[in-house]
Design a protein around this motif. Sequence first.
Motif, short mmCIF file in Angstrom:
data_model
loop_
_atom_site.label_atom_id
_atom_site.label_comp_id
_atom_site.label_asym_id
_atom_site.label_seq_id
_atom_site.Cartn_x
_atom_site.Cartn_y
_atom_site.Cartn_z
N ALA A 1 11.82 31.68 34.71
CA ALA A 1 11.92 31.80 33.05
C ALA A 1 10.66 32.06 32.88
O ALA A 1 10.40 33.48 32.01
CB ALA A 1 12.49 30.55 32.27
N ILE A 2 9.54 31.71 33.31
CA ILE A 2 8.51 32.09 33.22
C ILE A 2 8.02 33.57 33.13
O ILE A 2 7.11 34.49 33.47
CB ILE A 2 6.92 31.18 33.79
CG1 ILE A 2 6.92 29.69 32.03
CG2 ILE A 2 5.83 31.90 33.06
CD1 ILE A 2 6.70 29.01 32.41
N ALA A 3 8.45 33.67 34.87
CA ALA A 3 8.05 35.72 35.46
C ALA A 3 8.38 36.25 34.22
O ALA A 3 8.28 37.96 34.22
CB ALA A 3 8.73 35.43 36.67
N ALA A 4 10.10 36.49 33.72
CA ALA A 4 10.69 36.83 33.41
C ALA A 4 9.94 37.00 31.77
O ALA A 4 9.82 37.95 31.37
CB ALA A 4 12.09 36.34 32.80
N ALA A 5 9.08 35.78 30.59
CA ALA A 5 8.61 36.51 29.87
C ALA A 5 7.25 36.61 29.85
O ALA A 5 6.93 37.49 29.32
CB ALA A 5 8.26 34.48 29.48
N GLU A 6 6.58 36.25 30.93
CA GLU A 6 5.15 37.44 31.23
C GLU A 6 5.53 38.44 31.33
O GLU A 6 5.30 39.22 30.41
CB GLU A 6 4.54 36.89 32.56
CG GLU A 6 4.71 35.14 32.43
CD GLU A 6 3.05 34.74 33.56
OE1 GLU A 6 3.80 34.82 34.87
OE2 GLU A 6 2.63 34.02 33.51
N ALA A 7 6.73 39.15 32.26
CA ALA A 7 6.84 40.47 32.41
C ALA A 7 7.02 40.66 30.67
O ALA A 7 6.59 42.35 30.53
CB ALA A 7 8.29 41.39 33.26
N LYS A 8 8.03 40.48 30.44
CA LYS A 8 8.36 40.40 28.89
C LYS A 8 6.79 40.82 27.63
O LYS A 8 6.91 41.86 27.33
CB LYS A 8 9.51 39.84 28.18
CG LYS A 8 9.58 40.61 26.75
CD LYS A 8 10.26 41.96 26.55
CE LYS A 8 10.76 42.40 25.70
NZ LYS A 8 11.76 44.31 25.87
N ALA A 9 6.60 40.25 27.45
CA ALA A 9 4.37 40.09 27.51
C ALA A 9 4.09 41.08 27.46
O ALA A 9 3.51 42.00 26.88
CB ALA A 9 4.32 38.31 27.25
N ALA A 10 4.13 41.48 28.74
CA ALA A 10 2.95 42.60 29.42
C ALA A 10 3.63 43.48 29.01
O ALA A 10 2.89 44.59 27.88
CB ALA A 10 2.77 42.28 31.28
N GLU A 11 5.23 44.03 28.98
CA GLU A 11 6.10 44.99 28.24
C GLU A 11 5.69 45.27 27.17
O GLU A 11 4.95 46.46 26.56
CB GLU A 11 7.42 45.17 28.84
CG GLU A 11 8.08 46.35 28.12
CD GLU A 11 9.37 46.05 27.68
OE1 GLU A 11 10.36 46.72 26.82
OE2 GLU A 11 9.98 45.29 28.90
N ILE A 12 5.43 44.19 26.16
CA ILE A 12 5.02 44.81 24.44
C ILE A 12 3.69 44.59 24.52
O ILE A 12 3.00 44.38 23.39
CB ILE A 12 5.43 43.83 24.13
CG1 ILE A 12 5.31 42.01 24.44
CG2 ILE A 12 6.87 43.86 24.14
CD1 ILE A 12 6.14 41.27 23.20
N GLY A 13 2.44 44.33 25.68
CA GLY A 13 0.97 44.48 25.09
C GLY A 13 0.56 43.31 24.94
O GLY A 13 -0.38 43.53 24.26
N VAL A 14 0.80 42.30 24.90
CA VAL A 14 0.75 40.42 23.98
C VAL A 14 0.64 38.91 25.23
O VAL A 14 1.80 39.03 25.58
CB VAL A 14 1.54 40.39 22.46
CG1 VAL A 14 1.32 38.78 21.69
CG2 VAL A 14 1.44 41.31 22.17
N PRO A 15 -0.48 39.43 25.47
CA PRO A 15 -0.41 38.27 26.74
C PRO A 15 0.13 37.01 25.92
O PRO A 15 -0.88 36.88 24.64
CB PRO A 15 -2.26 38.12 26.91
CG PRO A 15 -2.92 39.02 25.59
CD PRO A 15 -1.90 39.63 25.20
N MET A 16 0.43 36.06 26.83
CA MET A 16 0.78 35.17 26.10
C MET A 16 0.71 33.90 26.59
O MET A 16 0.37 33.36 27.94
CB MET A 16 3.10 34.91 25.83
CG MET A 16 3.17 36.10 24.84
SD MET A 16 3.62 35.83 23.40
CE MET A 16 4.38 37.07 22.39
N ASN A 17 0.35 32.72 25.65
CA ASN A 17 1.08 31.45 26.75
C ASN A 17 2.17 31.41 26.69
O ASN A 17 3.02 31.29 25.49
CB ASN A 17 0.51 30.37 25.97
CG ASN A 17 -1.54 30.17 25.64
OD1 ASN A 17 -1.77 30.43 26.27
ND2 ASN A 17 -1.71 30.88 24.17
#
Length: 155
Positions: free
Chosen positions: A19-35
């Motif tokens: 789940a986190i890997a997919a969420a990180e990929a989406k965060a990278a796609e939208i250009g916003v680093p996330m916790n």
Amino acid sequence: MAKLTTPSENLSLPGAKLAIAAAEAKAAEIGVPMNIAVVDASTHLLHFSRMPGAKITSISIAIDKAFTAAGHRQGTHLYKEAVWPGGAAYGLGNTNGGRFTTFGGGLPILNAKGEVVGGIGASTGTPVQDQQVVQAGVDALNKAFKGEGSLKAKL
């Protein structure tokens, strides 16, 4: 590969990492680093990721969003109207030691039977961006729980 749930249908560490890997990929796609945080059905932290550049002050917010989504069994975005003064749930954000989160970015994680097995929360962006990121994590798990696509090999 490790199973995404245990025989008791709880979310496992491999599932949380997926789940986190997919969420990180989406965060990278939208250009916003996330916790990004994933908790189990008992609201205990199972896995956490802080992407480079994610706001330090958002660490606990991401964890609390996952806590709220799993513990109350619904998305944090659903409280928006109810928590304003005069709303049916006014003051709810002050419960649970102030951990109850009432803005977008937290979703429950359901197994293939529709049971809540955890929650995922993200924070650093706007509530809408955070919501997009956690939805990507939930979507990846839904596919894996159903054995669909390229994720089937990871089960």
